[in-house]
Design a protein around this motif. Structure first.
Motif, PDB file in Angstrom:
ATOM      1  N   CYS A 225      44.044  41.174  29.807  1.00 63.10           N
ATOM      2  CA  CYS A 225      44.989  42.271  29.491  1.00 63.10           C
ATOM      3  C   CYS A 225      44.656  42.972  28.182  1.00 63.10           C
ATOM      4  O   CYS A 225      45.205  44.042  27.909  1.00 63.10           O
ATOM      5  CB  CYS A 225      46.414  41.715  29.381  1.00 63.10           C
ATOM      6  SG  CYS A 225      47.025  41.024  30.910  1.00 63.10           S
TER       7      CYS A 225
ATOM      8  N   GLU B  41      55.267  46.036  35.903  1.00 63.58           N
ATOM      9  CA  GLU B  41      53.926  46.595  36.175  1.00 63.58           C
ATOM     10  C   GLU B  41      53.203  45.771  37.244  1.00 63.58           C
ATOM     11  O   GLU B  41      52.012  45.464  37.137  1.00 63.58           O
ATOM     12  CB  GLU B  41      53.115  46.654  34.874  1.00 63.58           C
ATOM     13  CG  GLU B  41      53.680  47.637  33.859  1.00 63.58           C
ATOM     14  CD  GLU B  41      52.815  47.777  32.599  1.00 63.58           C
ATOM     15  OE1 GLU B  41      51.782  47.081  32.486  1.00 63.58           O
ATOM     16  OE2 GLU B  41      53.188  48.580  31.723  1.00 63.58           O
TER      17      GLU B  41
ATOM     18  N   PHE C  28      50.098  47.387  38.475  1.00 59.00           N
ATOM     19  CA  PHE C  28      49.347  47.959  37.350  1.00 59.00           C
ATOM     20  C   PHE C  28      47.908  48.327  37.697  1.00 59.00           C
ATOM     21  O   PHE C  28      47.416  49.396  37.336  1.00 59.00           O
ATOM     22  CB  PHE C  28      49.364  46.985  36.161  1.00 59.00           C
ATOM     23  CG  PHE C  28      48.236  47.207  35.214  1.00 59.00           C
ATOM     24  CD1 PHE C  28      48.207  48.342  34.412  1.00 59.00           C
ATOM     25  CD2 PHE C  28      47.151  46.331  35.165  1.00 59.00           C
ATOM     26  CE1 PHE C  28      47.144  48.586  33.561  1.00 59.00           C
ATOM     27  CE2 PHE C  28      46.081  46.573  34.317  1.00 59.00           C
ATOM     28  CZ  PHE C  28      46.082  47.698  33.515  1.00 59.00           C
ATOM     29  N   GLU C  29      47.203  47.447  38.418  1.00 63.28           N
ATOM     30  CA  GLU C  29      45.779  47.726  38.675  1.00 63.28           C
ATOM     31  C   GLU C  29      45.613  48.998  39.510  1.00 63.28           C
ATOM     32  O   GLU C  29      44.598  49.678  39.415  1.00 63.28           O
ATOM     33  CB  GLU C  29      45.100  46.540  39.357  1.00 63.28           C
ATOM     34  CG  GLU C  29      44.773  45.374  38.412  1.00 63.28           C
ATOM     35  CD  GLU C  29      45.960  44.462  38.178  1.00 63.28           C
ATOM     36  OE1 GLU C  29      47.033  44.685  38.771  1.00 63.28           O
ATOM     37  OE2 GLU C  29      45.813  43.503  37.386  1.00 63.28           O
ATOM     38  N   TYR C  30      46.624  49.306  40.338  1.00 62.05           N
ATOM     39  CA  TYR C  30      46.565  50.538  41.132  1.00 62.05           C
ATOM     40  C   TYR C  30      46.920  51.756  40.278  1.00 62.05           C
ATOM     41  O   TYR C  30      46.279  52.790  40.359  1.00 62.05           O
ATOM     42  CB  TYR C  30      47.508  50.449  42.333  1.00 62.05           C
ATOM     43  CG  TYR C  30      47.135  49.347  43.307  1.00 62.05           C
ATOM     44  CD1 TYR C  30      46.026  49.489  44.144  1.00 62.05           C
ATOM     45  CD2 TYR C  30      47.870  48.175  43.379  1.00 62.05           C
ATOM     46  CE1 TYR C  30      45.668  48.476  45.020  1.00 62.05           C
ATOM     47  CE2 TYR C  30      47.523  47.155  44.260  1.00 62.05           C
ATOM     48  CZ  TYR C  30      46.425  47.315  45.075  1.00 62.05           C
ATOM     49  OH  TYR C  30      46.072  46.315  45.943  1.00 62.05           O
ATOM     50  N   SER C  31      47.951  51.614  39.450  1.00 58.23           N
ATOM     51  CA  SER C  31      48.431  52.786  38.687  1.00 58.23           C
ATOM     52  C   SER C  31      47.592  53.025  37.436  1.00 58.23           C
ATOM     53  O   SER C  31      47.532  54.141  36.918  1.00 58.23           O
ATOM     54  CB  SER C  31      49.889  52.583  38.262  1.00 58.23           C
ATOM     55  OG  SER C  31      49.953  51.668  37.189  1.00 58.23           O
ATOM     56  N   LYS C  32      46.969  51.944  36.935  1.00 57.79           N
ATOM     57  CA  LYS C  32      46.152  51.993  35.711  1.00 57.79           C
ATOM     58  C   LYS C  32      46.944  52.519  34.514  1.00 57.79           C
ATOM     59  O   LYS C  32      46.375  53.099  33.582  1.00 57.79           O
ATOM     60  CB  LYS C  32      44.885  52.832  35.927  1.00 57.79           C
ATOM     61  CG  LYS C  32      43.938  52.230  36.972  1.00 57.79           C
ATOM     62  CD  LYS C  32      42.641  53.003  37.044  1.00 57.79           C
ATOM     63  CE  LYS C  32      41.550  52.303  37.822  1.00 57.79           C
ATOM     64  NZ  LYS C  32      41.917  51.749  39.132  1.00 57.79           N
ATOM     65  N   THR C  33      48.251  52.334  34.542  1.00 59.46           N
ATOM     66  CA  THR C  33      49.101  52.827  33.452  1.00 59.46           C
ATOM     67  C   THR C  33      49.942  51.666  32.925  1.00 59.46           C
ATOM     68  O   THR C  33      50.547  50.945  33.706  1.00 59.46           O
ATOM     69  CB  THR C  33      50.044  53.922  33.988  1.00 59.46           C
ATOM     70  OG1 THR C  33      49.246  54.985  34.516  1.00 59.46           O
ATOM     71  CG2 THR C  33      50.955  54.482  32.906  1.00 59.46           C
ATOM     72  N   SER C  34      49.948  51.505  31.596  1.00 58.12           N
ATOM     73  CA  SER C  34      50.685  50.380  31.020  1.00 58.12           C
ATOM     74  C   SER C  34      51.276  50.754  29.673  1.00 58.12           C
ATOM     75  O   SER C  34      50.773  51.648  28.998  1.00 58.12           O
ATOM     76  CB  SER C  34      49.732  49.190  30.828  1.00 58.12           C
ATOM     77  OG  SER C  34      50.410  48.109  30.234  1.00 58.12           O
TER      78      SER C  34
ATOM     79  N   THR D 127      47.188  42.995  43.767  1.00 61.97           N
ATOM     80  CA  THR D 127      45.796  43.416  43.711  1.00 61.97           C
ATOM     81  C   THR D 127      44.867  42.261  44.049  1.00 61.97           C
ATOM     82  O   THR D 127      43.828  42.439  44.672  1.00 61.97           O
ATOM     83  CB  THR D 127      45.448  43.857  42.267  1.00 61.97           C
ATOM     84  OG1 THR D 127      46.437  44.768  41.829  1.00 61.97           O
ATOM     85  CG2 THR D 127      44.079  44.471  42.203  1.00 61.97           C
TER      86      THR D 127
ATOM     87  N   LEU E 148      38.771  44.555  41.816  1.00 64.45           N
ATOM     88  CA  LEU E 148      38.838  45.927  41.317  1.00 64.45           C
ATOM     89  C   LEU E 148      38.106  46.912  42.253  1.00 64.45           C
ATOM     90  O   LEU E 148      38.504  48.068  42.376  1.00 64.45           O
ATOM     91  CB  LEU E 148      38.345  46.007  39.876  1.00 64.45           C
ATOM     92  CG  LEU E 148      39.206  45.147  38.905  1.00 64.45           C
ATOM     93  CD1 LEU E 148      38.748  45.317  37.465  1.00 64.45           C
ATOM     94  CD2 LEU E 148      40.699  45.426  39.013  1.00 64.45           C
TER      95      LEU E 148
ATOM     96  N   ASP F  53      39.609  50.295  44.033  1.00 56.72           N
ATOM     97  CA  ASP F  53      38.919  51.592  44.088  1.00 56.72           C
ATOM     98  C   ASP F  53      38.904  52.143  45.510  1.00 56.72           C
ATOM     99  O   ASP F  53      39.094  53.339  45.717  1.00 56.72           O
ATOM    100  CB  ASP F  53      37.468  51.437  43.601  1.00 56.72           C
ATOM    101  CG  ASP F  53      37.407  51.281  42.091  1.00 56.72           C
ATOM    102  OD1 ASP F  53      38.438  51.514  41.428  1.00 56.72           O
ATOM    103  OD2 ASP F  53      36.330  50.908  41.581  1.00 56.72           O
TER     104      ASP F  53
END
Ligand SMILES: Cc1ncc(COP(=O)(O)O)c(C=O)c1O
Length: 352
Positions: free
Chosen positions: A72, A185, A188-194, A214, A263, A267
């Protein structure tokens, strides 16, 4: 006469429709899970653990927390592992609230927040998301009182996929310094926003995350909380010493070793499958909510007919009505091939 508290007896259980789901018989696009299995390395790590003669021992967590912190990009003392992010959500609400306190849960949203809030006898304030306006930021800010103890930002939200910008989450955190801001979150890995870079600036931010969506590991139940170290220290006082099982530890350590596989799946979902389904829905004039996650909440004209055709083709999606009672279908995105197969069935009905 019940031995339990009246309000607990009056509640109803949260029972998602899990029975009869079989990944060998169906393509599972109904629970926002990863649609492909974990890699051989994760399976082998679990087999090695079973064969290691250690099943009779209590779990020990070794360096899992450190490995998650590293993944993280936060300090070790800002992380606490939990039994799925559901447990993180529960611990945060339980630790922050007394009966009668207020919790703001913008709706519609993931059922667990209100389930815990009801069990803790909280007053739930529920401003509504809209397709055009997204998260009801202004209403949330206006709803804050001196009894507000938790504000939920499901980011992105389930079922609609709406994302709140980190600067707006910070605004909420600063407007309600006495409240825990529960930022879920999970995707999170999909939205890439934290908001993980704001944990020192806003000490009331508590992020929950998971290895369920994910990483393809919802069955083993591992989540974690990211927050200021003072909050983590307090939450460790409430979590049990063995709440996370050893299978989860073994599987997640192996999954983190092979981060690239998970990951790459993200994608494919976000870069190929999601735009493909969005384009198709737009062409066919089907409404859907803009989403930052691996699912789309769609509103076709005849949701029942479409759902029936999908089930007949062995594809499961999740029927979900909006606040106005209009039935929709929440569709999880999987691989490119699975999305093509999905669109083929949709076209069989919508193409006429
Ligand atoms: C927004 C959200 N938070 C949390 C969860 C639960 O995740 P976990 O499996 O880590 O308990 C889900 C699962 O659907 C979810 O959609």
């Amino acid at each position: 006469m019940s031995i339990f508290k009246k309000h607990i007896d009056a509640m109803s259980a949260y029972t998602p429709p899990l029975e009869g789901r079989d990944p060998k018989a169906y393509t599972l696009l109904d629970f926002n899970e990863r649609t492909v299995e974990v890699t051989e390395s994760v399976r082998q790590a679990l087999h090695r653990f079973i064969d290691s003669g250690r099943l009779q021992m209590y779990p020990s967590y070794g360096d899992l927390t450190r490995r998650i912190a590293e993944y993280c990009g936060v300090a070790d003392d800002k992380v606490m592992i939990t039994n799925g992010s559901d447990q993180g959500i529960e611990l945060i609400i339980r630790a922050a609230c007394n009966a009668g306190d207020e919790i703001i849960i913008p709706g519609p949203s993931f059922a667990m927040y209100s389930q815990v809030a009801k069990a803790e006898a909280l007053t739930i304030i529920e401003p509504q998301y809209t397709r055009q306006g997204g998260y009801p930021l202004q209403q949330v800010l206006e709803a804050v009182t001196d009894k507000t103890r938790v504000i939920v930002v499901s980011n992105p939200n389930n079922p609609c996929g709406t994302l709140v910008a980190p600067e707006d989450v910070v605004r909420i955190a600063k407007a309600a310094p006495q409240a825990a801001i529960l930022v879920d979150e999970c995707y999170f890995e999909y939205s890439k926003t934290s908001v993980k870079d704001h944990l020192d600036e806003c000490r009331n931010l508590l992020i929950t995350r998971t290895f369920s969506k994910t990483w393809g590991l919802p069955s083993i139940r591992l989540g974690y909380i990211l927050s200021h170290n003072d909050n983590i220290r307090a939450l460790l006082n409430v979590r049990g010493p063995y709440d996370v099982n050893q299978f989860a530890v073994v599987a997640v350590l192996a999954a983190l070793e092979d981060k690239a596989t998970s990951l790459a799946y993200v994608d494919e979902v976000m870069g190929v499958s999601k735009p493909m389904l969005e384009t198709y829905l737009q062409e066919r004039g089907v409404d859907f909510w803009p989403s930052a996650a691996n699912y789309l909440w769609t509103f076709p004209e005849q949701p029942e007919l479409l759902n029936g055709a999908l089930v007949a083709a062995h594809i499961l999606v999740r029927p979900k009505a909006d606040a106005a009672g209009r039935m929709g279908l929440r569709i999880t995105l999987g691989t490119e091939a699975q999305t093509r197969a999905l669109i083929e069935v949709l076209e069989g009905v919508l193409g006429g």
